[in-house]
Design an enzyme around this catalytic site. Structure first.
Site, PDB file in Angstrom:
ATOM      1  N   CYS A   1       0.821  -1.217   0.000  1.00 48.85           N
ATOM      2  CA  CYS A   1       0.000   0.000   0.000  1.00 48.85           C
ATOM      3  C   CYS A   1       0.855   1.267   0.000  1.00 48.85           C
ATOM      4  CB  CYS A   1      -0.875   0.036   1.245  1.00 48.85           C
ATOM      5  SG  CYS A   1      -1.890  -1.416   1.444  1.00 48.85           S
TER       6      CYS A   1
ATOM      7  N   ARG B   1       5.023   0.268  -6.425  1.00 45.62           N
ATOM      8  CA  ARG B   1       4.990  -0.660  -5.304  1.00 45.62           C
ATOM      9  C   ARG B   1       3.930  -1.749  -5.483  1.00 45.62           C
ATOM     10  NH1 ARG B   1       7.133   1.134  -0.264  1.00 45.62           N
ATOM     11  NH2 ARG B   1       8.629   2.736  -0.777  1.00 45.62           N
TER      12      ARG B   1
ATOM     13  N   TRP C   1      -3.028  -2.565  -1.498  1.00 42.81           N
ATOM     14  CA  TRP C   1      -2.610  -3.911  -1.895  1.00 42.81           C
ATOM     15  C   TRP C   1      -3.345  -4.829  -0.926  1.00 42.81           C
ATOM     16  CZ3 TRP C   1       1.728  -6.065  -4.818  1.00 42.81           C
ATOM     17  CH2 TRP C   1       2.007  -7.396  -4.515  1.00 42.81           C
TER      18      TRP C   1
ATOM     19  N   ASN D   1      -1.640   1.825   6.142  1.00 45.29           N
ATOM     20  CA  ASN D   1      -0.731   0.782   5.627  1.00 45.29           C
ATOM     21  C   ASN D   1      -0.389  -0.128   6.785  1.00 45.29           C
ATOM     22  OD1 ASN D   1      -0.662   2.060   3.240  1.00 45.29           O
ATOM     23  ND2 ASN D   1       1.498   2.624   3.300  1.00 45.29           N
TER      24      ASN D   1
ATOM     25  N   GLU E   1      19.760 -22.019  -4.897  1.00 42.23           N
ATOM     26  CA  GLU E   1      19.335 -20.623  -5.020  1.00 42.23           C
ATOM     27  C   GLU E   1      20.552 -19.697  -5.091  1.00 42.23           C
ATOM     28  OE1 GLU E   1      16.838 -19.115  -5.858  1.00 42.23           O
ATOM     29  OE2 GLU E   1      16.977 -17.099  -5.061  1.00 42.23           O
TER      30      GLU E   1
ATOM     31  N   LYS F   1      21.343 -17.248  -8.219  1.00 43.23           N
ATOM     32  CA  LYS F   1      21.553 -15.792  -8.072  1.00 43.23           C
ATOM     33  C   LYS F   1      22.849 -15.384  -8.752  1.00 43.23           C
ATOM     34  CE  LYS F   1      18.527 -14.807  -7.303  1.00 43.23           C
ATOM     35  NZ  LYS F   1      17.267 -15.341  -7.004  1.00 43.23           N
TER      36      LYS F   1
ATOM     37  N   GLU G   1      22.734 -15.708 -12.713  1.00 46.86           N
ATOM     38  CA  GLU G   1      21.860 -14.810 -13.477  1.00 46.86           C
ATOM     39  C   GLU G   1      22.354 -13.369 -13.508  1.00 46.86           C
ATOM     40  OE1 GLU G   1      17.760 -14.341 -12.076  1.00 46.86           O
ATOM     41  OE2 GLU G   1      18.415 -14.869 -10.073  1.00 46.86           O
TER      42      GLU G   1
ATOM     43  N   HIS H   1      30.486 -38.244  -6.100  1.00 44.09           N
ATOM     44  CA  HIS H   1      29.937 -39.130  -7.134  1.00 44.09           C
ATOM     45  C   HIS H   1      30.144 -38.545  -8.536  1.00 44.09           C
ATOM     46  CE1 HIS H   1      28.302 -41.765  -4.091  1.00 44.09           C
ATOM     47  NE2 HIS H   1      27.887 -40.686  -3.455  1.00 44.09           N
TER      48      HIS H   1
ATOM     49  N   LYS I   1      11.401 -10.361 -15.989  1.00 42.78           N
ATOM     50  CA  LYS I   1      10.889 -10.538 -14.629  1.00 42.78           C
ATOM     51  C   LYS I   1       9.775 -11.572 -14.594  1.00 42.78           C
ATOM     52  CE  LYS I   1      10.579  -9.772 -10.268  1.00 42.78           C
ATOM     53  NZ  LYS I   1      11.606 -10.470  -9.475  1.00 42.78           N
TER      54      LYS I   1
HETATM   55  O1  M6R Z   1       7.075 -15.362 -10.879  1.00 50.04           O
HETATM   56  P1  M6R Z   1       7.606 -16.741 -10.614  1.00 50.04           P
HETATM   57  O2  M6R Z   1       8.003 -16.946  -9.191  1.00 50.04           O
HETATM   58  O3  M6R Z   1       6.677 -17.821 -11.079  1.00 50.04           O
HETATM   59  O4  M6R Z   1       8.923 -16.840 -11.487  1.00 50.04           O
HETATM   60  C1  M6R Z   1       9.629 -18.033 -11.590  1.00 50.04           C
HETATM   61  C2  M6R Z   1      11.042 -17.791 -12.062  1.00 50.04           C
HETATM   62  O5  M6R Z   1      11.048 -17.248 -13.351  1.00 50.04           O
HETATM   63  C3  M6R Z   1      11.793 -16.836 -11.126  1.00 50.04           C
HETATM   64  O6  M6R Z   1      11.760 -17.334  -9.819  1.00 50.04           O
HETATM   65  C4  M6R Z   1      13.256 -16.659 -11.547  1.00 50.04           C
HETATM   66  O7  M6R Z   1      13.940 -17.867 -11.432  1.00 50.04           O
HETATM   67  C5  M6R Z   1      13.877 -15.590 -10.673  1.00 50.04           C
HETATM   68  N1  M6R Z   1      13.607 -14.295 -11.198  1.00 50.04           N
HETATM   69  C6  M6R Z   1      15.333 -15.788 -10.493  1.00 50.04           C
HETATM   70  O8  M6R Z   1      15.846 -14.857  -9.607  1.00 50.04           O
END
Ligand code: M6R
Length: 600
Positions: A2, A27, A75, A99, A476, A480, A483, A499, A595
């Site tokens: 919000c 936001r 929101w 909020n 993860e 990170k 990417e 292995h 995104k």
């Molecule tokens: O919007 P989502 O969570 O469904 O997106 C899935 C993936 O595309 C997303 O998690 C992607 O791996 C991340 N942007 C990576 O940081």
């Protein structure tokens, strides 16, 4: 999440509020509204959906000059996104924008209803305005009524309130969610906003309100209800303001994690148990298996939770990558609860997987950050992660909130199933309550990641390794890094290195080892020793000193492995970001990525 704006002065109040709300659009929100006060008259406009819908409504109305106004982008948390649930909320003669989440709204609502007060919306916010009026009706003193109202509220509440009872004032208070008060550049102007952007260019002197600080503002005076405030100078660049002074949205979002995780837990962690208003306790009646399905970072949150569902709820659990699931001709049976996880709620593969599960008649639940998205509209149940809009393509706060929701859900199911002792449940709740503190970014950790980053700009690859839930965390961490740095990285279960991948070990292979104190420490230690013996360069992340590491990031000693998990998560996020910055990459918009992946 919000957004709030407020204005006292001689400018065109409606225009100021609309422009301010526009600045807060990034936001994320699902409805908008404003209340405009002129002496004894309050005009209110609300609209569902985008701000342009509010603009259209207002442009069809005959407007006056209003010296006071408050505006809001909502929101949805309590109550669906509807016009009725949009702010400002009305009493008999007052309006409020808010909020945050009022945790004790149900008790207050019942008390007020018993006094004959009628409620129009499904929101927690509406109690604030009725409470204020109920106190005012007794005392005829607006300041006292506002103070009594604040005393009674529990939870997070940043509010602006206007009332015909005192028509030249805005009552304000900040607790939890951000709120700024500003002296406008023109005489007699006072402005409010939930972030700097709407104020830039219109004001210089501002107070970034601390929690527990509020007051009463009019054109001639700003009265604070406590001494705990300091005037400071507003930045002059909007871009800078949207990022709250951080270099990148990703950095801002890493730093926001502590706050958004608090929002995510509000009202859900109760004194002795977990509560989800949005799901039905009989959801797992007849359920023998949980199937989680997602992509990317959301898949990693799912994989993490699969350990928790089996360990705590004692429900068989498996996790699928959505793009694989779609074409494997999966065997779907109705005793399976199908859970999809998605930040955006729009990812094509995950959405399609959800459709398949629905067509097969499975009960479905989505853990999502965007209300009203395709997945939330389709699934039987939705739990929102309340992370606020995530702008950095590299997902950070979405992951931490997803993981917290899934951890809470595993405890919720465990309680229903009777698979957890009360003592164990209480110790899990204690750990959950400490997550926001664990996610606070310590200067010294950030500085350490920044310094270390320069040593990891080359080499032929990274292995992030961990065991149990630290394996998905390793995945993860590797995602990170790759990417945003474009360096090759893999996440691997530590016990699997011997292995095959250990053949790669040499000084140019960087191992990032997740070595928690509270989970399988001796096992991971042996795995790392094996890599060190083969000359891999080791960066250990652990609360326990480890002599064989080349680099070491020391985390806090805690009592629960999930607290170590969240602290290490922040380290991994910061390390990749700092490496990416050193390489001169676009941290927020890495090459080749989008995104929201709405195509297969
Ligand atoms: O919007 P989502 O969570 O469904 O997106 C899935 C993936 O595309 C997303 O998690 C992607 O791996 C991340 N942007 C990576 O940081």
């Amino acid at each position: 999440m919000c957004g709030i704006v407020g204005y006292i002065g001689k400018k065109d109040t409606t225009r100021f509020l609309l422009d301010g709300l526009k600045e807060l659009e990034y936001r994320g929100y699902d409805s908008t509204g404003m209340a405009l006060l002129n002496n004894n008259k309050i005009d209110v406009f609300k609209a569902l959906g985008k701000l342009t819908n509010l603009v259209n409504k207002i442009s069809n109305a005959s407007l006056e000059q209003y010296p006071i106004g408050i505006g809001h982008t909502r929101w949805a948390t309590h109550g669906k996104p509807t016009e009725l649930n949009a702010h400002p909320h009305l009493g008999e003669y007052s309006y409020v924008v808010h909020n945050g989440i009022i945790e004790n709204y149900k008790e207050i609502k019942e008390e007020l209803q018993a006094q004959g007060v009628k409620f129009l919306s499904q929101t927690d916010t509406e109690v604030i305005v009725h409470l204020f009026e109920s106190f005012y009706n007794k005392s005829n003193d607006s300041k006292k009524a506002f103070e009594n109202t604040i005393e009674k509220l529990k939870g997070a509440f940043s509010i602006l309130l206007i009332s015909k009872a005192d028509p030249e004032k805005i009552f304000f208070f900040k607790n939890g969610s951000p709120l700024i008060i500003a002296k406008g550049n023109d005489e007699g102007e006072v402005m409010f906003a939930s972030s700097d952007a709407p104020l830039i260019g219109f004001a210089q002197d501002v107070v970034y309100l601390e929690d527990g600080v509020g007051g009463i503002a009019s054109a001639s005076n700003i009265e604070f209800l406590s001494d705990n405030y300091t005037w400071s100078t507003l930045p002059t660049s909007k871009q800078f303001a949207q990022k709250d002074g951080f270099r990148f949205f990703m950095e801002k979002e890493i730093y926001e994690q502590s706050d958004v995780v608090s929002d995510c837990m509000l009202g859900r962690i109760q004194d002795e148990s977990i509560n989800f208003d949005e799901i039905n306790p009989n959801l797992i009646e007849g359920i023998k298996e949980i199937k989680l399905c997602a992509c990317g970072t959301s898949y990693h949150a799912g994989l993490t939770s699969s350990y928790l569902f089996e360990r705590l709820s004692k429900i068989k659990c498996n996790v699928e990558i959505a793009s694989e699931f779609r074409y494997k001709e999966p065997l779907l049976t109705k005793d399976t609860l199908f859970i999809v996880i998605s930040q955006s709620g729009e990812t094509a593969d995950t959405l399609e997987a959800l459709k398949m599960a629905k067509n097969a008649g499975l009960k479905s639940l989505v853990i999502c950050n965007v209300d009203n998205s395709s997945m939330t509209r389709l699934a039987d149940y939705t739990i929102l992660t309340r992370a606020g809009i995530e702008k950095g393509v590299a997902s950070t706060k979405a992951f931490s909130t997803q993981t917290v929701v899934l951890w809470m859900l595993s405890l919720y199911f465990a309680k229903i199933n009777g698979s957890i002792s009360n003592e164990k449940l209480q110790s899990e709740l204690k750990a959950l309550r400490e997550v926001p503190k664990t996610l606070i970014v310590e200067d010294k950790i950030h500085e350490k990641c920044r310094r270390l980053s320069k040593r990891y700009l080359h080499g032929h690859g990274f292995f992030f390794i961990g065991r149990d839930v630290f394996f998905p965390l390793a995945l993860e961490g590797a995602l990170k890094l790759k990417e945003i740095s474009y360096l090759h990285a893999e996440g691997y279960p530590a016990g699997e290195m011997k292995h095959g991948p250990i053949a790669l070990a040499d000084p140019e292979l960087f191992t990032i080892a997740l070595m928690p104190q509270n989970l399988l420490y001796d096992k991971i230690k042996s795995n790392v020793e094996e890599l060190s013996a083969r000359d891999s360069t080791i960066c250990a992340i652990s609360p326990l000193d480890f002599d064989l590491s080349d680099d070491f990031i020391k985390t806090q000693e805690t009592e629960h492995y999930m607290l170590e998990f969240f602290e290490m998560l922040v380290v991994l996020q910061l390390l990749s970001m700092e490496i990416s910055i050193r390489l001169g990459n676009d941290v927020d918009m890495p090459r080749n990525l989008a995104k929201s992946v709405t195509v297969e």
